[in-house]
Write a protein that holds these residues in place. Structure first.
Motif, short mmCIF file in Angstrom:
data_model
loop_
_atom_site.label_atom_id
_atom_site.label_comp_id
_atom_site.label_asym_id
_atom_site.label_seq_id
_atom_site.Cartn_x
_atom_site.Cartn_y
_atom_site.Cartn_z
N LEU A 51 0.57 -1.18 -0.16
CA LEU A 51 0.28 -0.05 0.35
C LEU A 51 1.20 1.29 0.50
CD1 LEU A 51 -2.17 -1.13 2.83
CD2 LEU A 51 -2.84 -0.53 0.13
N GLU A 52 0.30 2.66 -0.74
CA GLU A 52 1.38 3.57 -1.11
C GLU A 52 0.54 4.71 0.12
OE1 GLU A 52 2.80 6.39 -4.29
OE2 GLU A 52 1.48 4.92 -4.79
N ILE A 53 0.89 4.89 0.67
CA ILE A 53 0.64 6.37 1.96
C ILE A 53 0.65 7.31 0.89
CG2 ILE A 53 -0.06 7.58 3.76
CD1 ILE A 53 1.53 4.93 5.14
N VAL A 54 0.23 7.90 -0.16
CA VAL A 54 -0.21 8.78 -0.73
C VAL A 54 -1.04 10.56 0.06
CG1 VAL A 54 -0.51 7.93 -3.03
CG2 VAL A 54 -2.05 8.73 -1.79
N MET A 55 -1.29 10.78 0.84
CA MET A 55 -1.81 11.29 1.77
C MET A 55 -1.95 11.75 3.11
SD MET A 55 -3.31 14.68 0.78
CE MET A 55 -3.61 15.23 -0.56
N PHE A 56 -1.64 12.92 3.64
CA PHE A 56 -1.34 12.66 5.12
C PHE A 56 -2.56 14.05 4.95
CE2 PHE A 56 0.63 14.68 9.15
CZ PHE A 56 -0.12 13.63 9.62
N GLN A 57 -3.47 13.44 5.55
CA GLN A 57 -4.13 15.37 6.59
C GLN A 57 -4.35 14.53 8.09
OE1 GLN A 57 -8.00 15.83 5.60
NE2 GLN A 57 -8.42 13.79 4.43
N PRO A 58 -5.42 15.90 8.77
CA PRO A 58 -5.34 16.75 8.17
C PRO A 58 -4.17 17.46 8.93
CG PRO A 58 -6.62 16.80 9.71
CD PRO A 58 -6.21 15.48 9.39
N ASP A 82 8.01 16.12 9.46
CA ASP A 82 8.57 14.50 9.97
C ASP A 82 7.72 14.06 9.67
OD1 ASP A 82 10.58 16.56 10.29
OD2 ASP A 82 10.17 17.18 12.37
N VAL A 83 6.78 13.49 9.73
CA VAL A 83 6.00 12.11 9.86
C VAL A 83 5.41 11.74 8.25
CG1 VAL A 83 3.56 11.85 10.81
CG2 VAL A 83 4.58 13.08 12.06
N MET A 84 5.59 13.08 7.70
CA MET A 84 5.22 12.58 6.21
C MET A 84 6.14 11.37 5.36
SD MET A 84 3.06 15.76 4.97
CE MET A 84 3.53 15.40 3.43
N GLY A 85 7.64 11.87 6.49
CA GLY A 85 9.37 11.39 5.73
C GLY A 85 9.16 10.06 6.33
N GLU A 86 8.34 10.18 7.49
CA GLU A 86 8.25 8.37 8.11
C GLU A 86 7.71 7.78 7.61
OE1 GLU A 86 9.00 7.39 12.45
OE2 GLU A 86 9.37 9.93 12.67
N LEU A 87 6.17 8.23 7.33
CA LEU A 87 5.12 7.76 6.54
C LEU A 87 5.20 6.72 5.10
CD1 LEU A 87 2.23 9.69 7.80
CD2 LEU A 87 2.22 7.06 8.50
N GLY A 88 5.75 7.90 4.37
CA GLY A 88 6.37 7.68 3.03
C GLY A 88 5.31 8.24 1.93
N ALA A 89 4.46 9.73 3.24
CA ALA A 89 3.72 10.29 2.25
C ALA A 89 4.23 11.47 1.57
CB ALA A 89 2.40 10.29 3.07
N LYS A 90 3.66 12.21 0.29
CA LYS A 90 4.88 13.29 -0.56
C LYS A 90 3.54 14.38 -0.02
CE LYS A 90 8.50 10.91 -1.76
NZ LYS A 90 9.00 11.13 -1.05
N ARG A 91 2.13 14.06 0.33
CA ARG A 91 1.68 14.79 -0.09
C ARG A 91 0.62 15.55 1.34
NH1 ARG A 91 0.24 12.01 -4.25
NH2 ARG A 91 0.05 12.26 -6.55
N LEU A 92 0.50 16.91 1.37
CA LEU A 92 0.07 17.32 2.41
C LEU A 92 -1.34 17.52 2.32
CD1 LEU A 92 -0.20 18.08 5.64
CD2 LEU A 92 1.30 19.61 5.02
N LEU A 93 -2.74 17.32 3.12
CA LEU A 93 -3.84 18.36 3.14
C LEU A 93 -4.35 19.47 3.76
CD1 LEU A 93 -7.34 17.02 1.53
CD2 LEU A 93 -6.75 18.45 3.29
N VAL A 94 -3.69 20.71 3.39
CA VAL A 94 -4.17 21.54 4.01
C VAL A 94 -5.28 22.17 4.03
CG1 VAL A 94 -3.83 24.31 4.33
CG2 VAL A 94 -1.75 22.59 3.98
N CYS A 95 -6.22 22.51 5.22
CA CYS A 95 -7.76 22.58 4.70
C CYS A 95 -7.71 24.08 5.57
CB CYS A 95 -8.78 21.88 5.96
SG CYS A 95 -8.48 20.47 6.34
N SER A 96 -8.68 24.47 4.30
CA SER A 96 -8.92 25.95 4.42
C SER A 96 -9.29 26.43 6.00
CB SER A 96 -10.51 26.56 4.26
OG SER A 96 -11.20 26.21 3.33
N ASN A 97 -9.00 27.77 6.31
CA ASN A 97 -8.71 27.77 8.04
C ASN A 97 -10.62 28.72 8.40
OD1 ASN A 97 -8.04 28.55 10.38
ND2 ASN A 97 -6.77 29.78 9.30
N VAL A 98 -10.74 27.82 9.59
CA VAL A 98 -11.99 27.62 9.49
C VAL A 98 -12.25 28.39 11.16
CG1 VAL A 98 -13.02 25.23 9.75
CG2 VAL A 98 -11.37 25.86 11.59
N SER A 99 -10.53 29.21 11.72
CA SER A 99 -10.56 29.60 12.83
C SER A 99 -11.05 31.50 12.50
CB SER A 99 -8.99 30.25 13.04
OG SER A 99 -8.86 31.08 14.75
N PRO A 100 -11.42 32.10 13.68
CA PRO A 100 -12.17 33.12 13.46
C PRO A 100 -11.04 34.34 13.72
CG PRO A 100 -12.37 32.59 15.51
CD PRO A 100 -11.82 31.16 15.05
#
Length: 276
Positions: A51-58, A82-100
Motif C-alpha cells: 500500500l502506498e500512503i499518498v496523502m497525509f491529513q489534516p 517529519d511525520v510524512m517522511g516516516e510514513l512515506g507520504a508525499k502530499r500534505l492536505l491543508v484544509c481551509s482555515n475555520v479560525s475566527p
C-alpha cells in the motif's frame, strides 16, 4: 481509500484495503494514536501490504493568521513534514482555515501557502489545499482554486472533495476551468440531502457512492474533463459505516468507486464523441 472511512485498528484497516483491491491510502493523523512505533511503524505496515500512503491529513488553521499563530503554523508544518517522511507520504492536505482569527484576504492566504510549498519542496513534498464547506472565508472550491492560482507554485494544487462541492450545491461545471495538472487529489463521498449544518453533516452522515443523493457521476466526469489523471479516494465520515466490519466496507467501497468511475468515464467519452 482514507483510513477514516473504516473502523478497527490501523492494521485491520490496511489489511481490509489491500484485500479489497486498493493500492493507495489517504492517512489520517488520528490513526497514529496509540501506535507504539509511531509513523515509522505505520509506514512499514503499509509497505508490507504493498500500500502506498499518498496523502497525509489534516493540517488545519494555517493560512492568513496573525502572529504568533502564523509562525506557530509553520513550526507545526515542519513537524508534519517529519511525520510524512516516516510514513512515506508525499502530499500534505491543508484544509481551509475555520479560525475566527484568519483574515478574509486571499492574497495573504496565497502568500502563506506559497511559503509552505517552498518549505515542503525542500523535502520533496507537495501541498494540496482544500476548501471546507464551513471554512471561515474559503468554503468553495472556486475560492480555493483562486488561492492556489495566486500562490503560483509548482508544488501546490487544489484538493477537490465531492462533499464540500455538492453539499453547497456549487455548479459542477465550475470544476472544468481548473487545469487538471493543478488538481493534487480528489476525495469522493456521497451523502443524503440533509438540512443540518455542514460540519455535523460532513462528520457523521457521508455514505458510499450510490447510497446518497449527490450527483457524483457528474462531479467525477467534470473532474476527468480537466485532464486529471490522479487518485480518487473514498473519504467517508459515517457513523453507520463505523459500525460495520472494515473488510465489508472496504469491499463495498471498492466496488462502488469502480462503478462510479466507470460511469463517469463513459459519460466523458460520450461527450467527447458528440463534440468531435
Amino acid at each position: 481509500m482514507a483510513t477514516v472511512t473504516l473502523s478497527g485498528t490501523l492494521q485491520q484497516k490496511f489489511e481490509a484495503m489491500a484485500e479489497a483491491g486498493f493500492s493507495r491510502v489517504e492517512f489520517f493523523e488520528d490513526d497514529l494514536a496509540g501506535l507504539a512505533g509511531g509513523p515509522g511503524e505505520a509506514g512499514r505496515m503499509a509497505r508490507v501490504l504493498d500500500l502506498e500512503i499518498v496523502m497525509f491529513q489534516p493540517f488545519r488553521e494555517f493560512e492568513a493568521m496573525p502572529e504568533p499563530q502564523r509562525s506557530e503554523g509553520f513550526c507545526r508544518a515542519e513537524r508534519a513534514f517529519d511525520v510524512m517522511g516516516e510514513l512515506g507520504a508525499k502530499r500534505l492536505l491543508v484544509c481551509s482555515n475555520v479560525s475566527p482569527l484568519t483574515a478574509p484576504d486571499l492574497d495573504r492566504a496565497a502568500a502563506d501557502i506559497h511559503e509552505l510549498a517552498e518549505r515542503a519542496a525542500r523535502r520533496g513534498l507537495v501541498i494540496g489545499y482544500e476548501a471546507l464547506a464551513w471554512g471561515s472565508h474559503v468554503f468553495d472550491h472556486r475560492s480555493a482554486w483562486e488561492v492556489v492560482r495566486r500562490a503560483n507554485h509548482p508544488g501546490v494544487g487544489i484538493v477537490l472533495d465531492s462533499f464540500h462541492t455538492l453539499a453547497r450545491q456549487i455548479p459542477i461545471d465550475s470544476l472544468r476551468s481548473i487545469p487538471g495538472d493543478k488538481i493534487a487529489f480528489v476525495q469522493i463521498a456521497d451523502a443524503p440531502r440533509l438540512n443540518i449544518d455542514y460540519l455535523k453533516w460532513s462528520r457523521h452522515s457521508r455514505s458510499l457512492p450510490g447510497e446518497g443523493d449527490f450527483a457524483l457521476a457528474s462531479f467525477v466526469e467534470a473532474v476527468l474533463a480537466t485532464g486529471y489523471s490522479g487518485s480518487f479516494s473514498l473519504e467517508i465520515f459515517s457513523d453507520v459505516l463505523k459500525t460495520k466490519h472494515p473488510n465489508v466496507v472496504a469491499t463495498d467501497g471498492y466496488q462502488a468507486l469502480a462503478a462510479l468511475l466507470s460511469t463517469a468515464r463513459q459519460a466523458r467519452d460520450t461527450t467527447w464523441r458528440s463534440v468531435a
